[in-house]
Enzyme design. Sequence first.
Site, mmCIF file in Angstrom:
data_model
loop_
_atom_site.group_PDB
_atom_site.id
_atom_site.type_symbol
_atom_site.label_atom_id
_atom_site.label_comp_id
_atom_site.label_asym_id
_atom_site.label_seq_id
_atom_site.Cartn_x
_atom_site.Cartn_y
_atom_site.Cartn_z
ATOM 1 N N GLY A 35 15.512 -39.804 -21.596
ATOM 2 C CA GLY A 35 14.805 -38.720 -20.972
ATOM 3 C C GLY A 35 15.033 -37.266 -21.716
ATOM 4 N N LYS A 189 4.388 -12.016 8.944
ATOM 5 C CA LYS A 189 4.770 -13.470 8.521
ATOM 6 C C LYS A 189 6.331 -13.650 8.970
ATOM 7 C CE LYS A 189 5.471 -15.718 4.621
ATOM 8 N NZ LYS A 189 5.180 -16.366 3.422
ATOM 9 N N ARG A 191 9.578 -16.177 8.262
ATOM 10 C CA ARG A 191 9.884 -17.324 7.554
ATOM 11 C C ARG A 191 10.951 -17.957 8.285
ATOM 12 N NH1 ARG A 191 8.360 -20.835 4.078
ATOM 13 N NH2 ARG A 191 6.762 -19.510 2.937
ATOM 14 N N SER A 219 2.509 -22.834 -1.684
ATOM 15 C CA SER A 219 3.173 -23.929 -2.057
ATOM 16 C C SER A 219 3.183 -25.149 -1.021
ATOM 17 C CB SER A 219 4.692 -23.539 -2.101
ATOM 18 O OG SER A 219 5.594 -24.590 -2.556
ATOM 19 N N THR A 220 3.927 -25.370 0.316
ATOM 20 C CA THR A 220 3.823 -26.375 1.123
ATOM 21 C C THR A 220 2.368 -25.988 2.007
ATOM 22 O OG1 THR A 220 4.947 -25.080 2.888
ATOM 23 C CG2 THR A 220 6.339 -26.413 1.395
ATOM 24 N N THR A 223 2.365 -21.100 5.228
ATOM 25 C CA THR A 223 1.899 -19.741 5.268
ATOM 26 C C THR A 223 0.255 -19.694 5.692
ATOM 27 O OG1 THR A 223 3.563 -19.094 3.750
ATOM 28 C CG2 THR A 223 1.793 -17.548 4.132
HETATM 29 C C1 R5P Z 1 6.226 -15.928 -0.205
HETATM 30 O O1 R5P Z 1 6.623 -14.966 -0.168
HETATM 31 C C2 R5P Z 1 5.170 -16.352 -1.108
HETATM 32 O O2 R5P Z 1 4.355 -15.200 -1.283
HETATM 33 C C3 R5P Z 1 4.160 -17.075 -0.554
HETATM 34 O O3 R5P Z 1 3.742 -16.685 0.768
HETATM 35 C C4 R5P Z 1 4.547 -18.411 -0.210
HETATM 36 O O4 R5P Z 1 5.478 -18.829 -1.475
HETATM 37 C C5 R5P Z 1 3.742 -19.686 0.228
HETATM 38 O O5 R5P Z 1 4.586 -20.757 0.505
HETATM 39 P P1 R5P Z 1 4.178 -21.894 1.616
HETATM 40 O O6 R5P Z 1 2.986 -22.388 0.943
HETATM 41 O O7 R5P Z 1 5.258 -22.926 1.310
HETATM 42 O O8 R5P Z 1 4.040 -21.245 2.898
#
Ligand code: R5P
Length: 289
Positions: A35, A189, A191, A219-220, A223
Amino acid sequence: MLVIAGSASPDLAQSVSERLNCGLVKPELTKFPDGELHLKIPVDLEGEHVVIVQSTPYPQNDNFMELLLLLDTVEDLGAKEVAAIVPYFAYARQDKRFEPGEAVTMQTMLKLIESTEPDRLLTVDVHEEKSIKGTKIPAKNLHAMPLVGKWLFSLNLKNPLLLGPDRGAQDYAEQAAGSLGADYDYLFKKRKSPTEVSMEPKSLDVEGRDVVILDDIISTGGTVIEALELLKKHNARKIYAGCTHAVLAGNALDRILEAGAEGVFATDTIETEISKMSVAPIIADTIAE
Ligand code: R5P
């Protein structure tokens, strides 16, 4: 000058080299049976000005290790000047100790890059701009949203509103709105966990308008999906989602489209199927300055 393409940024590196009108080198990268990475740069770099383009999306650890190997090796092979271009800077979201005992990953990554002594570091829409201030090497954060704003003309939006899904993302909406000549706003928002967010109610002027949600990272998709739900309740017409860095963890893209997004787009800081506009011009122009 030579541009060296890291394995995470082959197309972007090529576009940067074309814009700079200089050669492109693709290093040989393989893995040993256990690896470990094996890297070979099969060209003479003695006295060269070298621009390394290597983003750090998933697999972040391999991509970071490759970046460090590239930086250290070009120095070792006699390059005269080295620019480290890290279009998407992974680990940047952990830029402080939110809870006692946590690793401040951004700080560690910067220290590792500094240890290879490049002459400059460029990144794009890094999560917190202040996190690269005070590095031992000259570091600059480039802004992709003006490019995104120009690209938005191609969507022929109806009375558009560009929307940051949180206060921090207001700047992204504002920068893109400047190019498009559109209105912008932001949401509040909260989190709850790495995968769960909620949006506070807010009066929004979106009825019958096209809305584009803009953020640094998707990302996921949590948001964007929360923002979408709120916008649907406020009777927005078409809703798009865009970002600089399409991290797209798991099935984020499908989930956003299923939630009703008309389209999802990003730059090529991470090369994906939704990369619609290239950050090559802002990188090349900064290098050429
Ligand atoms: C966080 O403050 C970033 O600006 C993005 O809003 C966040 O990383 C988005 O993550 P996800 O798509 O998981 O909600």
